[in-house]
Design an enzyme around this catalytic site. Structure first.
Site, PDB file in Angstrom:
ATOM      1  N   ASP A   1      30.405  36.407  40.162  1.00  0.00           N
ATOM      2  CA  ASP A   1      30.315  37.500  41.126  1.00  0.00           C
ATOM      3  C   ASP A   1      31.294  38.631  40.841  1.00  0.00           C
ATOM      4  OD1 ASP A   1      28.397  35.972  42.435  1.00  0.00           O
ATOM      5  OD2 ASP A   1      29.878  35.024  43.740  1.00  0.00           O
TER       6      ASP A   1
ATOM      7  N   LYS B   1      28.869  41.661  37.431  1.00  0.00           N
ATOM      8  CA  LYS B   1      28.192  41.718  36.118  1.00  0.00           C
ATOM      9  C   LYS B   1      26.886  42.516  36.211  1.00  0.00           C
ATOM     10  CE  LYS B   1      28.062  37.215  36.086  1.00  0.00           C
ATOM     11  NZ  LYS B   1      28.871  36.920  37.269  1.00  0.00           N
TER      12      LYS B   1
ATOM     13  N   ASN C   1      20.779  30.112  40.349  1.00  0.00           N
ATOM     14  CA  ASN C   1      22.067  30.005  41.057  1.00  0.00           C
ATOM     15  C   ASN C   1      22.787  31.364  40.983  1.00  0.00           C
ATOM     16  OD1 ASN C   1      22.351  29.670  38.269  1.00  0.00           O
ATOM     17  ND2 ASN C   1      23.926  28.098  38.391  1.00  0.00           N
TER      18      ASN C   1
ATOM     19  N   GLY D   1      23.270  35.419  41.216  1.00  0.00           N
ATOM     20  CA  GLY D   1      22.793  36.520  42.053  1.00  0.00           C
ATOM     21  C   GLY D   1      23.499  37.770  41.569  1.00  0.00           C
ATOM     22  N   HIS D   2      22.780  38.651  40.871  1.00  0.00           N
ATOM     23  CA  HIS D   2      23.388  39.841  40.269  1.00  0.00           C
ATOM     24  C   HIS D   2      22.845  41.086  40.971  1.00  0.00           C
ATOM     25  CE1 HIS D   2      24.058  37.405  36.282  1.00  0.00           C
ATOM     26  NE2 HIS D   2      24.666  36.881  37.325  1.00  0.00           N
TER      27      HIS D   2
ATOM     28  N   GLN E   1      27.255  33.403  36.114  1.00  0.00           N
ATOM     29  CA  GLN E   1      28.479  32.708  36.541  1.00  0.00           C
ATOM     30  C   GLN E   1      29.697  33.353  35.864  1.00  0.00           C
ATOM     31  OE1 GLN E   1      25.635  30.302  35.572  1.00  0.00           O
ATOM     32  NE2 GLN E   1      25.084  30.938  37.599  1.00  0.00           N
TER      33      GLN E   1
ATOM     34  N   THR F   1      29.767  25.022  36.973  1.00  0.00           N
ATOM     35  CA  THR F   1      28.321  24.878  36.872  1.00  0.00           C
ATOM     36  C   THR F   1      28.028  24.039  35.633  1.00  0.00           C
ATOM     37  OG1 THR F   1      26.222  26.064  37.043  1.00  0.00           O
ATOM     38  CG2 THR F   1      27.907  27.056  35.598  1.00  0.00           C
TER      39      THR F   1
ATOM     40  N   ARG G   1      26.932  32.510  51.345  1.00  0.00           N
ATOM     41  CA  ARG G   1      28.193  31.868  51.770  1.00  0.00           C
ATOM     42  C   ARG G   1      29.357  32.845  51.653  1.00  0.00           C
ATOM     43  NH1 ARG G   1      28.491  26.699  47.965  1.00  0.00           N
ATOM     44  NH2 ARG G   1      27.561  28.185  46.526  1.00  0.00           N
TER      45      ARG G   1
ATOM     46  N   ARG H   1      32.694  34.262  50.382  1.00  0.00           N
ATOM     47  CA  ARG H   1      33.469  33.971  49.164  1.00  0.00           C
ATOM     48  C   ARG H   1      34.943  33.867  49.526  1.00  0.00           C
ATOM     49  NH1 ARG H   1      30.463  38.827  46.109  1.00  0.00           N
ATOM     50  NH2 ARG H   1      28.489  37.800  45.648  1.00  0.00           N
TER      51      ARG H   1
ATOM     52  N   LYS I   1      35.251  46.911  41.592  1.00  0.00           N
ATOM     53  CA  LYS I   1      35.722  46.804  42.981  1.00  0.00           C
ATOM     54  C   LYS I   1      37.160  47.275  43.197  1.00  0.00           C
ATOM     55  CE  LYS I   1      33.078  43.996  45.470  1.00  0.00           C
ATOM     56  NZ  LYS I   1      32.337  42.884  46.050  1.00  0.00           N
TER      57      LYS I   1
ATOM     58  N   ASP J   1      37.962  49.984  44.456  1.00  0.00           N
ATOM     59  CA  ASP J   1      37.963  50.649  45.769  1.00  0.00           C
ATOM     60  C   ASP J   1      38.312  49.688  46.912  1.00  0.00           C
ATOM     61  OD1 ASP J   1      35.296  49.700  44.803  1.00  0.00           O
ATOM     62  OD2 ASP J   1      34.799  49.956  46.914  1.00  0.00           O
TER      63      ASP J   1
ATOM     64  N   SER K   1      34.742  50.467  37.894  1.00  0.00           N
ATOM     65  CA  SER K   1      33.760  50.659  38.959  1.00  0.00           C
ATOM     66  C   SER K   1      34.499  50.785  40.283  1.00  0.00           C
ATOM     67  CB  SER K   1      32.811  49.458  38.973  1.00  0.00           C
ATOM     68  OG  SER K   1      31.995  49.496  40.109  1.00  0.00           O
TER      69      SER K   1
ATOM     70  N   GLY L   1      32.780  51.420  43.399  1.00  0.00           N
ATOM     71  CA  GLY L   1      31.812  51.376  44.491  1.00  0.00           C
ATOM     72  C   GLY L   1      30.572  50.659  43.985  1.00  0.00           C
TER      73      GLY L   1
HETATM   74  P1  GDP Z   1      27.583  39.377  39.785  1.00  0.00           P
HETATM   75  O1  GDP Z   1      27.073  38.024  40.154  1.00  0.00           O
HETATM   76  O2  GDP Z   1      28.742  39.316  38.844  1.00  0.00           O
HETATM   77  O3  GDP Z   1      26.503  40.302  39.285  1.00  0.00           O
HETATM   78  O4  GDP Z   1      28.135  40.017  41.129  1.00  0.00           O
HETATM   79  P2  GDP Z   1      27.416  40.010  42.575  1.00  0.00           P
HETATM   80  O5  GDP Z   1      26.284  40.959  42.567  1.00  0.00           O
HETATM   81  O6  GDP Z   1      27.144  38.616  43.008  1.00  0.00           O
HETATM   82  O7  GDP Z   1      28.602  40.498  43.488  1.00  0.00           O
HETATM   83  C1  GDP Z   1      29.195  41.750  43.320  1.00  0.00           C
HETATM   84  C2  GDP Z   1      29.060  42.534  44.615  1.00  0.00           C
HETATM   85  O8  GDP Z   1      29.932  43.638  44.580  1.00  0.00           O
HETATM   86  C3  GDP Z   1      27.672  43.129  44.818  1.00  0.00           C
HETATM   87  O9  GDP Z   1      27.416  43.184  46.202  1.00  0.00           O
HETATM   88  C4  GDP Z   1      27.794  44.528  44.238  1.00  0.00           C
HETATM   89  O10 GDP Z   1      26.879  45.449  44.814  1.00  0.00           O
HETATM   90  C5  GDP Z   1      29.205  44.869  44.641  1.00  0.00           C
HETATM   91  N1  GDP Z   1      29.924  45.760  43.715  1.00  0.00           N
HETATM   92  C6  GDP Z   1      29.859  45.842  42.359  1.00  0.00           C
HETATM   93  N2  GDP Z   1      30.766  46.717  41.887  1.00  0.00           N
HETATM   94  C7  GDP Z   1      31.415  47.203  42.986  1.00  0.00           C
HETATM   95  C8  GDP Z   1      32.488  48.123  43.161  1.00  0.00           C
HETATM   96  O11 GDP Z   1      33.061  48.665  42.215  1.00  0.00           O
HETATM   97  N3  GDP Z   1      32.909  48.337  44.447  1.00  0.00           N
HETATM   98  C9  GDP Z   1      32.328  47.739  45.518  1.00  0.00           C
HETATM   99  N4  GDP Z   1      32.810  48.001  46.731  1.00  0.00           N
HETATM  100  N5  GDP Z   1      31.311  46.871  45.392  1.00  0.00           N
HETATM  101  C10 GDP Z   1      30.876  46.605  44.139  1.00  0.00           C
HETATM  102  P1  IMO Z   2      26.755  34.709  39.443  1.00  0.00           P
HETATM  103  O1  IMO Z   2      25.959  34.750  38.148  1.00  0.00           O
HETATM  104  C1  IMO Z   2      29.565  32.433  41.856  1.00  0.00           C
HETATM  105  C2  IMO Z   2      29.140  28.064  41.749  1.00  0.00           C
HETATM  106  C3  IMO Z   2      28.678  27.337  42.990  1.00  0.00           C
HETATM  107  C4  IMO Z   2      29.401  26.025  42.804  1.00  0.00           C
HETATM  108  C5  IMO Z   2      29.334  25.791  41.300  1.00  0.00           C
HETATM  109  C6  IMO Z   2      28.206  24.870  40.862  1.00  0.00           C
HETATM  110  O2  IMO Z   2      26.125  35.435  40.559  1.00  0.00           O
HETATM  111  O3  IMO Z   2      28.166  35.105  39.155  1.00  0.00           O
HETATM  112  P2  IMO Z   2      25.580  25.156  40.682  1.00  0.00           P
HETATM  113  O4  IMO Z   2      24.537  25.443  41.728  1.00  0.00           O
HETATM  114  O5  IMO Z   2      25.615  26.152  39.581  1.00  0.00           O
HETATM  115  O6  IMO Z   2      25.485  23.751  40.172  1.00  0.00           O
HETATM  116  O7  IMO Z   2      26.989  25.260  41.465  1.00  0.00           O
HETATM  117  O8  IMO Z   2      29.148  27.062  40.723  1.00  0.00           O
HETATM  118  N1  IMO Z   2      28.241  29.150  41.274  1.00  0.00           N
HETATM  119  C7  IMO Z   2      28.525  30.452  41.375  1.00  0.00           C
HETATM  120  N2  IMO Z   2      29.573  31.088  41.946  1.00  0.00           N
HETATM  121  N3  IMO Z   2      28.620  33.134  41.220  1.00  0.00           N
HETATM  122  C8  IMO Z   2      27.582  32.519  40.619  1.00  0.00           C
HETATM  123  O9  IMO Z   2      26.690  33.169  39.851  1.00  0.00           O
HETATM  124  C9  IMO Z   2      27.475  31.115  40.726  1.00  0.00           C
HETATM  125  N4  IMO Z   2      26.588  30.195  40.277  1.00  0.00           N
HETATM  126  C10 IMO Z   2      27.071  29.000  40.608  1.00  0.00           C
HETATM  127  O10 IMO Z   2      29.086  28.021  44.146  1.00  0.00           O
HETATM  128  O11 IMO Z   2      30.765  26.174  43.142  1.00  0.00           O
HETATM  129 MG    MG Z   3      26.682  36.899  41.863  1.00  0.00          MG
END
Ligand code: GDP
Ligand code: IMO
Ligand code: MG
Length: 433
Positions: A13, A16, A38, A40-41, A223, A238, A302, A304, A330, A332, A419, A421
């Site tokens: 998270d 990416k 698993n 979420g991007h 991940q 994972t 959930r 974080r 992030k 900001d 980044s 925002g």
């Molecule tokens: P990923 O799994 O690594 O792709 O990250 P996620 O999408 O799960 O979580 C990143 C969250 O931060 C998302 O809600 C993005 O929209 C948000 N985000 C990404 N870059 C920034 C930033 O520079 N500032 C803020 N405030 N939010 C950001």
């Molecule tokens: P992105 O790609 C954050 C965590 C789960 C759990 C552990 C194992 O969005 O960064 P799993 O279902 O993979 O067997 O769970 O890994 N986990 C993540 N945490 N971002 C993710 O993906 C994750 N994918 C799995 O919360 O602790």
């Molecule tokens: Mg994610």
């Protein structure tokens, strides 16, 4: 630079999805190489938010092709749902999405086993409950079914029958659970196969041919390094190799074909699920940063867990992945902090022998050691000004520049992208990257 791997350098998270979306400007082909839904991007562009789970995050850009590589585990239902959402967004999914015939397939019994194993485990991992772990177990046990099997008209029924019989024995004897209904499952998955078949390719060959034609490829890690099954905080990880090496095995490209690796870090740290997080905030700061950063899982919703930037963790990630540069997201979220802390080492209260304390600068592979470690912090002044409009490093407040320079010094690699925002426009590159 024709091939770039983008990896999470913390616990996932890191942003990416956003970084991939920005870098896709100079890429032709995007590849997911491990994990499954698993992940979420999130991409925020053209006034909308799009969450990718299985399909590479650059596909909102027109004319790109996304490959789901052999190292990914695919839940067909989740894939088709995501394809439908992309189609509704105006993307030509028939042309843009390719699926490796060697990727393994997730079945409902994997999901059931994931939940049952989690419930019976002494120490919960906090998995996403998507069946990821059990599917990789089948892969390693040479008992899994791959996309090629799914799309193998006549042979699929027999292969699925054997798999279901084995899982039903397990469900009954180990968990005293009702069996999986084979006939229903077969029909359902035959339906999925028909819809997925037009997208199926030999993933490695597809990529190698594209690279031979000079196409620029962006590999998207899911991940993060600390969730990697080998290099992360095992067993709180994972079940795949989220690190840069995973791009080679999970897509079928040789290490010599990778030109550069970019690690993505948040300006602080988060983790979702169980396991140690040395720099975890106390309750009040946790609430504040969670609210400002909207730190709720993109897959499971959930909350974080949040903490200060951990340079020990990020340095470990830079080493394991061979990062040429890092992208910091992030920034900001820290805009209103008066003081900002960076963890530069750990104090292990019992690590020095005979009960004496010692300070650790390298990430420990012993999870018990990590769990008892206390962070050693360095404090820097905050900038107390918004950064969301900055379009270049020089436009950032001097304290923010100092913070970022300190991260570069601690990690020993340059920052290539910042980044400030969630929107696509709220990012800028630094230098030639
Ligand atoms: P990923 O799994 O690594 O792709 O990250 P996620 O999408 O799960 O979580 C990143 C969250 O931060 C998302 O809600 C993005 O929209 C948000 N985000 C990404 N870059 C920034 C930033 O520079 N500032 C803020 N405030 N939010 C950001
Ligand atoms: P992105 O790609 C954050 C965590 C789960 C759990 C552990 C194992 O969005 O960064 P799993 O279902 O993979 O067997 O769970 O890994 N986990 C993540 N945490 N971002 C993710 O993906 C994750 N994918 C799995 O919360 O602790
Ligand atoms: Mg994610």
């Amino acid at each position: 630079m024709r091939t770039t791997v983008v990896v999470g350098a913390q616990w996932g998270d890191e942003g990416k999805g956003k970084v991939i979306d920005v870098l896709t400007e100079s890429a032709d082909i995007l590849v997911r190489y491990q994990g499954g839904h698993n992940a979420g991007h999130t991409v925020v562009a053209e006034g909308k938010e799009f969450i990718f789970h299985l399909i590479p995050s650059g596909l909102l850009h027109r004319g790109r092709v996304g490959l789901i590589g052999n190292g990914v585990v695919i839940d067909p239902e989740a894939l088709l749902e995501e394809m439908g959402r992309l189609e509704a967004h105006g993307i030509d999914v028939a042309r843009a999405v390719k699926v490796s015939d060697q990727a393994h397939v997730i079945f409902p019994y994997h999901k059931r086993l994931d939940l049952l194993e989690e419930a019976s485990r002494a120490g919960r991992i906090g998995t996403t409950g998507r069946g990821i772990g059990p599917c990789y177990v089948d892969k390693a046990a040479r008992a899994g079914l791959r996309v090629a099997d799914l799309c193998d008209g006549s042979g699929f029924a027999e292969k699925l029958k054997r798999a279901v019989a084995e899982k039903n024995r397990l469900l009954k004897r180990l968990y005293d659970e009702p069996p999986v209904a084979y006939g229903e499952l077969l029909e359902r998955y035959r339906g999925y196969a028909k819809r997925i078949a037009p997208h199926v390719v030999n993933g490695a060959r597809f990529l190698q041919e594209a690279m031979a034609k000079g196409k620029r490829v962006l590999f998207e890690g899911a991940q993060g390094t600390l969730l990697d099954v080998d290099h992360g905080t095992y067993p709180y990880v994972t079940s795949s190799n989220a690190t840069a090496g995973g791009a080679c095995t999970g897509a079928g490209v040789p290490p010599t074909a990778i030109d550069r690796v970019i690690g993505v870090v948040k300006a602080y740290t988060t983790r979702v699920g169980e396991g140690p997080l040395p720099t975890e905030f106390p309750a009040d700061l946790m609430e504040e940063i969670r609210a400002k950063g909207n730190e709720f899982g993109a897959t499971t919703g959930r909350p974080r867990r949040c903490g200060w930037f951990d340079a020990v963790v990020a340095r470990h990630a830079v080493c394991i992945n061979g990062c040429d540069a890092i992208a910091v997201t992030k920034l900001d979220v820290l805009d209103e902090m008066e003081t900002i802390q960076i963890c530069t080492g750990y104090r292990d209260p019992a690590g020095g022998g005979a009960g004496a304390a010692r300070t650790i600068r390298d990430f420990p592979s012993d999870i018990d050691c990590l769990a008892r470690c206390e962070p050693v912090y360095e404090s820097l002044p905050g900038w107390c000004r918004p950064t969301g409009e900055a379009e270049g490093f020089d436009e950032l407040p001097p304290q923010a520049q100092r913070y970022l320079k300190r991260l570069e010094a601690l990690l020993g690699v340059p920052i290539c992208l910042i980044s400030t925002g969630s929107k696509r426009e709220q990012a800028f590159k630094i230098g030639r990257w």
